[in-house]
Motif scaffolding. Structure first.
Motif, PDB file in Angstrom:
ATOM      1  N   ARG A 131       0.833  -1.206   0.000  1.00  0.00           N
ATOM      2  CA  ARG A 131       0.000   0.000   0.000  1.00  0.00           C
ATOM      3  C   ARG A 131       0.865   1.253   0.000  1.00  0.00           C
ATOM      4  O   ARG A 131       0.583   2.222  -0.712  1.00  0.00           O
ATOM      5  CB  ARG A 131      -0.919  -0.018   1.218  1.00  0.00           C
ATOM      6  N   VAL A 132       1.932   1.239   0.799  1.00  0.00           N
ATOM      7  CA  VAL A 132       2.835   2.389   0.841  1.00  0.00           C
ATOM      8  C   VAL A 132       3.502   2.586  -0.516  1.00  0.00           C
ATOM      9  O   VAL A 132       3.672   3.716  -1.007  1.00  0.00           O
ATOM     10  CB  VAL A 132       3.893   2.197   1.947  1.00  0.00           C
ATOM     11  N   VAL A 222      10.863   7.653   3.448  1.00  0.00           N
ATOM     12  CA  VAL A 222       9.892   6.550   3.405  1.00  0.00           C
ATOM     13  C   VAL A 222      10.575   5.237   3.089  1.00  0.00           C
ATOM     14  O   VAL A 222      10.279   4.200   3.690  1.00  0.00           O
ATOM     15  CB  VAL A 222       8.794   6.868   2.365  1.00  0.00           C
ATOM     16  N   GLU A 223      11.520   5.268   2.134  1.00  0.00           N
ATOM     17  CA  GLU A 223      12.235   4.041   1.808  1.00  0.00           C
ATOM     18  C   GLU A 223      13.032   3.527   3.000  1.00  0.00           C
ATOM     19  O   GLU A 223      13.139   2.315   3.217  1.00  0.00           O
ATOM     20  CB  GLU A 223      13.160   4.290   0.620  1.00  0.00           C
ATOM     21  N   GLY A 224      13.603   4.465   3.781  1.00  0.00           N
ATOM     22  CA  GLY A 224      14.318   4.049   4.992  1.00  0.00           C
ATOM     23  C   GLY A 224      13.389   3.404   6.000  1.00  0.00           C
ATOM     24  O   GLY A 224      13.744   2.404   6.649  1.00  0.00           O
ATOM     25  N   VAL A 240       4.517   6.787   8.203  1.00  0.00           N
ATOM     26  CA  VAL A 240       5.123   6.460   6.916  1.00  0.00           C
ATOM     27  C   VAL A 240       4.131   6.736   5.786  1.00  0.00           C
ATOM     28  O   VAL A 240       4.472   7.292   4.738  1.00  0.00           O
ATOM     29  CB  VAL A 240       5.587   4.991   6.896  1.00  0.00           C
ATOM     30  N   LEU A 241       2.873   6.311   5.987  1.00  0.00           N
ATOM     31  CA  LEU A 241       1.855   6.519   4.969  1.00  0.00           C
ATOM     32  C   LEU A 241       1.624   8.002   4.696  1.00  0.00           C
ATOM     33  O   LEU A 241       1.474   8.435   3.562  1.00  0.00           O
ATOM     34  CB  LEU A 241       0.548   5.855   5.398  1.00  0.00           C
TER      35      LEU A 241
END
Length: 502
Positions: A131-132, A222-224, A240-241
């Protein structure tokens, strides 16, 4: 070893688990409230489970010990494998309750969430990460577009550069006619143009670089976060979302962000009139190409407009009427300009308020929305907003003179009071076609709407050597006719007196 020793110190002597709501007895020993209640259940005397001392007073909560236990459990939840331990049962969480949005261990699933919708932790993590990724995808695409120079703002930069090239070319062509005399003025104009190009191009590029920095930071962040495993990721999922969500911002750039063509090209010769009188053309109205839709074509001298068979690559979305506006608005002083309509039988000309140009295209042109003008459809003419029927003009109309002036009615406080009038005349013989009242003390911009692709509407150059009254309207469109009528009456009155005396 230190952690194991600390856990022993924080463990209840009855259940050998970390204290849950520790209670302090007068003898100094502490126990879980639940363990203490079980130990005293069914007994007549309350004794300590360690030293057997009778407790006459009720136990009190050991707040310091409780805080220490909670801190220890929080630290313990962060295991070396990224696992999370249930704070209530001390067991590693393996499930996720979709009903309550909570992490669960086996005991939690068995007792507190038996009727809830529960699934393995790994499934939830995979679903949420996907979803993210979906939410993050528009931000990644926007970042790629910004870096690759294909974004909307980058297209604006390219269009500004193309406008700059065109403006510079026009400036050079104009100055070639009198280059020897105006070489210094030419260089000044080009420098001013390049300065504006640099300023506006830098502003857009700065916006692009800023967006790149912001989106790069967000994507990396976000990737982290998505590198975290299982429950740790889910604990930070909402954050994060939120960071991953991307909504393309409305562009901060409007027509004012493009090159101000009228400033550099419009009335160029007139601006150096003191040096080069009589060797250039002066247009009383200069069209603004930034105001026209993509299917309009405006000539290099900004004096002629027509409909094109193909649209120009303008990066800005045109919101409003399909009109070509003049670059300057007129407030109170009288103004006059002529429009060559040629053989076109479909057109609309007049004046409008500046905000009228952004009205929906379906809105009819009328004074109520800020438009005053004359429209031709075939052989019929009409005044915008007029309730009367269409009318015809006997003579072939090739050039229309538009006059924005005043009709004075009376004197008040040593000043003429009157109405502002917009008049349309046949330029070949000064015959009045139509006139209409317009608001006072309001800036009105000339506009042209070509209705045929094969015909153009052109602003006629003004002859600066012509007497002033030929450029500007009389105070009253019917003043000439009234004057002639009064003159005839006076002549007949004088002749009558002469015959009477004889």
């Amino acid at each position: 070893m230190a952690s194991s020793s600390l856990e022993d110190d924080l463990s209840c002597p009855v259940c050998c688990e970390v204290y849950q709501d520790p209670q302090l007895l007068p003898c100094g020993h502490s126990f879980c409230r639940r363990c203490l209640d079980r130990h005293w259940s069914g007994k007549s005397t309350r004794t300590c489970a360690v030293c057997r001392q009778v407790s006459e007073q009720r136990p009190v909560s050991n707040l310091s010990l409780r805080n220490a236990c909670e801190s220890f459990l929080r630290e313990k939840e962060k295991g070396s494998d990224g696992g999370v331990v249930c704070a209530q049962h001390g067991e590693r969480v393996k499930f996720f309750c979709k009903t309550d949005e909570e992490l669960l261990c086996s005991d939690c699933k068995k007792h507190s969430h038996r009727s809830h919708k529960v699934q393995p932790l790994e499934n939830t993590v995979l679903q949420r990460k996907n979803r993210v990724k979906d939410v993050l995808r528009p931000a990644e695409k926007a970042l790629d577009a910004l870096k690759g120079g294909t974004s909307r703002d980058a297209q604006i930069v390219k269009y500004i550069e193309s406008q700059a090239e065109k403006a510079e070319r026009l400036i050079k062509q104009e100055f070639e006619r009198f280059h020897n005399f105006l070489h210094e003025e030419e260089q000044t104009r080009v420098t001013a143009l390049r300065k504006e190009v640099e300023q506006k191009r830098s502003k857009v590029k700065e916006r692009i670089e800023q967006e790149i920095r912001i989106l790069s930071g967000r994507v990396k962040e976000v990737e982290g976060e998505m590198e975290n495993d299982g429950a740790t990721f889910l604990q930070n999922f909402d954050f994060v979302l939120q960071r991953a969500e991307y909504t393309e911002p409305d562009s901060e750039f409007g027509p004012e962000s493009l090159i101000n063509m009228p400033e550099h090209v419009g009335n160029l010769g007139h601006q150096v009139w003191l040096k080069m009188t009589n060797i250039f053309r002066y247009y009383p109205v200069v069209l603004d190409p930034n105001s026209a839709p993509a299917d309009f074509t405006i000539t290099d001298d900004l004096a002629c407009v027509g409909k094109s068979n193909h649209e120009l690559p303008i990066p800005l979305t045109h919101r409003g009427k399909g009109i070509a506006l003049g670059s300057e608005g007129f407030i109170d002083a009288p103004h006059c300009w002529e429009i060559e309509v040629g053989y076109s039988k479909h057109w609309t000309i007049g004046v409008c308020q500046p905000s009228a140009g952004i009205l929906p295209s379906t809105q009819p042109l009328c004074p109520e929305v800020g438009f005053w003008g004359l429209s031709r459809k075939g052989e019929s003419y009409s005044v915008l907003g007029s309730k009367s029927n269409f009318f015809r003009v006997k003579k072939k109309l090739r050039m229309v003179r538009v006059q924005l002036g005043w009709r004075f009615l009376h004197m008040k406080c040593n000043q003429w009071m009157g109405n502002r009038v917009l008049s349309f005349l046949d330029a070949s013989d000064d015959s009045l076609i139509a006139h209409t009242r317009v608001p006072n003390a309001v800036a009105l911009f000339p506009f042209l709407i070509p209705g045929e692709r094969c015909s153009l509407l052109r602003i006629a150059p003004a002859d600066l050597n012509m007497p002033l009254e030929h450029h500007y309207p009389l105070e009253n469109p019917e003043k000439k006719e009234i004057f002639m009528l009064v003159l005839v009456v006076i002549v007949f009155w004088i002749i009558g007196l002469i015959f009477k005396n004889e």
